[in-house]
Scaffold this motif. Sequence first.
Motif, short mmCIF file in Angstrom:
data_model
loop_
_atom_site.label_atom_id
_atom_site.label_comp_id
_atom_site.label_asym_id
_atom_site.label_seq_id
_atom_site.Cartn_x
_atom_site.Cartn_y
_atom_site.Cartn_z
N THR B 47 0.84 -1.18 0.00
CA THR B 47 0.00 0.00 0.00
C THR B 47 0.88 1.24 0.00
O THR B 47 2.08 1.15 0.30
CB THR B 47 -0.95 0.01 1.23
OG1 THR B 47 -1.86 1.11 1.11
CG2 THR B 47 -0.18 0.12 2.53
N LYS B 56 -4.98 5.75 5.71
CA LYS B 56 -5.52 5.00 4.58
C LYS B 56 -5.80 3.59 5.05
O LYS B 56 -4.97 2.98 5.71
CB LYS B 56 -4.52 4.98 3.43
CG LYS B 56 -5.00 4.24 2.20
CD LYS B 56 -3.98 4.30 1.08
CE LYS B 56 -4.45 3.56 -0.15
NZ LYS B 56 -3.45 3.61 -1.25
N ASP B 58 -7.12 -0.32 3.92
CA ASP B 58 -7.31 -1.24 2.81
C ASP B 58 -7.46 -2.63 3.41
O ASP B 58 -6.47 -3.28 3.73
CB ASP B 58 -6.12 -1.17 1.85
CG ASP B 58 -6.29 -2.06 0.63
OD1 ASP B 58 -5.37 -2.10 -0.21
OD2 ASP B 58 -7.36 -2.72 0.51
N GLN B 59 -8.69 -3.08 3.58
CA GLN B 59 -9.00 -4.38 4.16
C GLN B 59 -8.32 -4.50 5.53
O GLN B 59 -8.64 -3.73 6.44
CB GLN B 59 -8.61 -5.50 3.20
CG GLN B 59 -9.38 -5.42 1.89
CD GLN B 59 -9.03 -6.54 0.92
OE1 GLN B 59 -7.94 -7.08 0.92
NE2 GLN B 59 -9.99 -6.89 0.09
#
Lengths: 117, 109
Positions: B47, B56, B58-59
């Motif tokens: 990432t 941020k 992300d999953q």
Amino acid sequence: ETGVTQTPRHLVMGMTNKKSLKCEQHLGHNAMYWYKQSAKKPLELMFVYSLEERVENNSVPSRFSPECPNSSHLFLHLHTLQPEDSALYLCASSQAPEDREGPGELFFGEGSRLTVL
Amino acid sequence: GEDVEQSLFLSVREGDSSVINCTYTDSSSTYLYWYKQEPGAGLQLLTYIFSNMDMKQDQRLTVLLNKKDKHLSLRIADTQTGDSAIYFCAEKSDYKLSFGAGTTVTVRA
């Protein structure tokens, strides 16, 4: 499977030998890089080629000689290496490194493990 | 010049959260990254975060950026055995990426 292929994966050479590492990228990128990875040390950027022109040479000893015949292929020619040059040599590619605005993601090969005796 | 530092080792129990920390010195960094290296493989981008963001997700991955302190972290929720790897922090300044030495994460049962 990676889009960046490095050969050989393992290389053992004596200090007087001459050998080459090869990298090929199938991603349509226009920049390629050589990094040196030694245990417990930051990755060291060695060389950068953009559009087949060398744009970075980080004070690397002359016993390492890069060659970039086209945007898909990159070589690292090795001769009269020292034992401290033993390391994992990583090739990477990216799109447009001069684009300072974009993320400039690097795609790495699996590396060539070099042992100098 | 650029300088990216991270701790070398982290051991975590399976199912717990992992937090990997990184500090950098270049205040002009535009992007910051986390790469993962599994045994016998090259680095793979996990990432990245733009420098004007502070978080941020992300999953299972959460990236936190404290630009004032030049501190970046990666949190992996519900850590699994497949998360055992070396994690590299990197920052982009100008057109170059500078990497840390990598944090070896070991997940124990």
